[in-house]
Design a protein around this motif. Sequence first.
Motif, mmCIF file in Angstrom:
data_model
loop_
_atom_site.group_PDB
_atom_site.id
_atom_site.type_symbol
_atom_site.label_atom_id
_atom_site.label_comp_id
_atom_site.label_asym_id
_atom_site.label_seq_id
_atom_site.Cartn_x
_atom_site.Cartn_y
_atom_site.Cartn_z
ATOM 1 N N SER A 159 0.832 -1.215 0.000
ATOM 2 C CA SER A 159 0.000 0.000 0.000
ATOM 3 C C SER A 159 0.861 1.257 0.000
ATOM 4 C CB SER A 159 -0.935 0.002 1.210
ATOM 5 O OG SER A 159 -0.202 0.025 2.420
ATOM 6 N N LEU A 160 2.020 1.176 0.670
ATOM 7 C CA LEU A 160 2.932 2.328 0.650
ATOM 8 C C LEU A 160 3.478 2.562 -0.755
ATOM 9 C CD1 LEU A 160 4.981 1.851 3.961
ATOM 10 C CD2 LEU A 160 3.319 3.644 3.444
ATOM 11 N N LYS A 161 3.864 1.460 -1.427
ATOM 12 C CA LYS A 161 4.361 1.596 -2.798
ATOM 13 C C LYS A 161 3.284 2.206 -3.706
ATOM 14 C CE LYS A 161 7.714 -2.228 -2.801
ATOM 15 N NZ LYS A 161 8.039 -3.554 -3.399
ATOM 16 N N GLU A 162 2.063 1.712 -3.515
ATOM 17 C CA GLU A 162 0.965 2.245 -4.343
ATOM 18 C C GLU A 162 0.753 3.739 -4.090
ATOM 19 O OE1 GLU A 162 -3.796 1.378 -5.183
ATOM 20 O OE2 GLU A 162 -2.671 0.166 -3.757
ATOM 21 N N GLY A 163 0.850 4.131 -2.826
ATOM 22 C CA GLY A 163 0.679 5.550 -2.486
ATOM 23 C C GLY A 163 1.775 6.422 -3.092
ATOM 24 N N VAL A 164 3.016 5.917 -3.021
ATOM 25 C CA VAL A 164 4.137 6.689 -3.605
ATOM 26 C C VAL A 164 3.975 6.811 -5.110
ATOM 27 C CG1 VAL A 164 6.618 6.688 -4.011
ATOM 28 C CG2 VAL A 164 5.727 6.136 -1.744
ATOM 29 N N ASN A 165 3.556 5.722 -5.760
ATOM 30 C CA ASN A 165 3.338 5.766 -7.211
ATOM 31 C C ASN A 165 2.238 6.763 -7.584
ATOM 32 O OD1 ASN A 165 5.289 3.883 -8.089
ATOM 33 N ND2 ASN A 165 3.952 2.134 -7.601
ATOM 34 N N LEU A 166 1.204 6.813 -6.750
ATOM 35 C CA LEU A 166 0.129 7.777 -7.006
ATOM 36 C C LEU A 166 0.653 9.218 -6.915
ATOM 37 C CD1 LEU A 166 -2.875 6.132 -5.082
ATOM 38 C CD2 LEU A 166 -2.597 6.365 -7.568
ATOM 39 N N ILE A 167 1.493 9.465 -5.901
ATOM 40 C CA ILE A 167 2.077 10.808 -5.747
ATOM 41 C C ILE A 167 2.974 11.144 -6.940
ATOM 42 C CG2 ILE A 167 3.582 12.245 -4.331
ATOM 43 C CD1 ILE A 167 2.665 10.590 -1.902
ATOM 44 N N TYR A 168 3.767 10.150 -7.348
ATOM 45 C CA TYR A 168 4.669 10.365 -8.485
ATOM 46 C C TYR A 168 3.872 10.695 -9.753
ATOM 47 C CZ TYR A 168 7.843 9.268 -12.318
ATOM 48 O OH TYR A 168 8.578 9.320 -13.485
ATOM 49 N N ASN A 169 2.857 9.911 -10.024
ATOM 50 C CA ASN A 169 2.039 10.148 -11.221
ATOM 51 C C ASN A 169 1.338 11.519 -11.172
ATOM 52 O OD1 ASN A 169 2.673 7.657 -12.386
ATOM 53 N ND2 ASN A 169 1.003 6.610 -11.303
ATOM 54 N N LYS A 170 0.912 11.897 -9.968
ATOM 55 C CA LYS A 170 0.272 13.199 -9.799
ATOM 56 C C LYS A 170 1.263 14.327 -10.097
ATOM 57 C CE LYS A 170 -2.548 15.746 -6.454
ATOM 58 N NZ LYS A 170 -3.153 15.686 -5.091
ATOM 59 N N PHE A 171 2.497 14.126 -9.643
ATOM 60 C CA PHE A 171 3.518 15.145 -9.867
ATOM 61 C C PHE A 171 3.904 15.219 -11.349
ATOM 62 C CE2 PHE A 171 7.986 16.720 -9.539
ATOM 63 C CZ PHE A 171 7.675 17.979 -9.066
ATOM 64 N N VAL A 172 3.984 14.072 -12.017
ATOM 65 C CA VAL A 172 4.304 14.049 -13.449
ATOM 66 C C VAL A 172 3.219 14.779 -14.237
ATOM 67 C CG1 VAL A 172 4.506 12.547 -15.466
ATOM 68 C CG2 VAL A 172 5.743 11.986 -13.368
ATOM 69 N N LYS A 173 1.955 14.548 -13.877
ATOM 70 C CA LYS A 173 0.865 15.238 -14.563
ATOM 71 C C LYS A 173 0.936 16.752 -14.343
ATOM 72 C CE LYS A 173 -2.462 11.420 -14.612
ATOM 73 N NZ LYS A 173 -3.764 10.920 -14.114
ATOM 74 N N TYR A 174 1.327 17.134 -13.136
ATOM 75 C CA TYR A 174 1.494 18.561 -12.860
ATOM 76 C C TYR A 174 2.580 19.158 -13.751
ATOM 77 C CZ TYR A 174 3.296 22.734 -10.624
ATOM 78 O OH TYR A 174 3.757 23.995 -10.397
ATOM 79 N N LEU A 175 3.707 18.434 -13.910
ATOM 80 C CA LEU A 175 4.786 18.920 -14.771
ATOM 81 C C LEU A 175 4.324 19.042 -16.227
ATOM 82 C CD1 LEU A 175 7.892 16.972 -13.390
ATOM 83 C CD2 LEU A 175 7.295 19.376 -13.034
ATOM 84 N N GLU A 176 3.544 18.057 -16.681
ATOM 85 C CA GLU A 176 3.023 18.103 -18.043
ATOM 86 C C GLU A 176 2.106 19.314 -18.236
ATOM 87 O OE1 GLU A 176 1.123 14.374 -18.650
ATOM 88 O OE2 GLU A 176 3.010 13.278 -19.006
ATOM 89 N N LYS A 177 1.355 19.624 -17.189
ATOM 90 C CA LYS A 177 0.487 20.796 -17.247
ATOM 91 C C LYS A 177 1.311 22.079 -17.394
ATOM 92 C CE LYS A 177 -3.112 23.137 -14.586
ATOM 93 N NZ LYS A 177 -3.872 23.144 -13.310
ATOM 94 N N GLN A 178 2.503 22.078 -16.849
ATOM 95 C CA GLN A 178 3.410 23.226 -16.965
ATOM 96 C C GLN A 178 4.303 23.139 -18.208
ATOM 97 O OE1 GLN A 178 2.992 25.710 -14.803
ATOM 98 N NE2 GLN A 178 1.441 24.435 -13.788
ATOM 99 N N GLN A 179 3.961 22.217 -19.107
ATOM 100 C CA GLN A 179 4.715 22.001 -20.355
ATOM 101 C C GLN A 179 6.135 21.495 -20.106
ATOM 102 O OE1 GLN A 179 3.093 22.248 -23.315
ATOM 103 N NE2 GLN A 179 1.321 22.716 -22.022
ATOM 104 N N VAL A 180 6.346 20.837 -18.962
ATOM 105 C CA VAL A 180 7.637 20.220 -18.651
ATOM 106 C C VAL A 180 7.538 18.735 -18.987
ATOM 107 C CG1 VAL A 180 9.330 19.687 -16.852
ATOM 108 C CG2 VAL A 180 8.125 21.889 -16.843
#
Length: 203
Positions: free
Chosen positions: A126-147
């Motif tokens: 469950s910890l791994k799943e939570g970290v992956n969710l945070i990572y994916n959320k952060f990647v989407k944020y970067l994509e939103k900023q055109q990064v």
Amino acid sequence: MSKKEQKQQETAKADDKQLHAEAQDAQASTAGTETADKQQPAEGGDEKKQETPEEKIKRLEEELDHEKKEYLFLMAEFDNYRKRTLKEKGDLIRNGGEKVLADLLPVIDDFERAIDAIDKTSDIDSLKEGVNLIYNKFVKYLEKQQVKPMESTGKDFDSDIHEAVTTFPAQDESQKGKVIDTVLKGYTINDKVLRHAKVVVGQ
């Protein structure tokens, strides 16, 4: 009346008629001249009055003073425009930075919850799943900023976007001059290099 006296009278009348006719001709000639003088403008009447040196200097000084005032007005307008533009640019940069940081706060919240969960649970999955969710959320944020991340491994080495940290003997000819491993991923923002990828190049 004698013939002599009669002849004298006739001569006198003829002289009177001639004098009268000459007087009329002279009067008509004078009237014509006066009319012509009235119709014809005085010589040089339509010509522009000649400026004196003092008048010319005064006129030029007035023109120069007017041009100076116009110049100072334009300079003041430009200075106001420059200051206003700098202020707007500063506000844009400052507010843009605030927006970027504000959008990062939810990611920080997720990391804090994940850290708390580490101390409270023993469920690694469950910890791994939570970290992956945070990572994916952060990647989407970067994509939103055109990064966007660079895809470097297997690509031709390009010094404009890659930084070679070392070289490695290629196993075959097809790997020479290509990126065979990515040590640190590179990123672009709006198709401009944000961070060069650190790579290993085949030789």
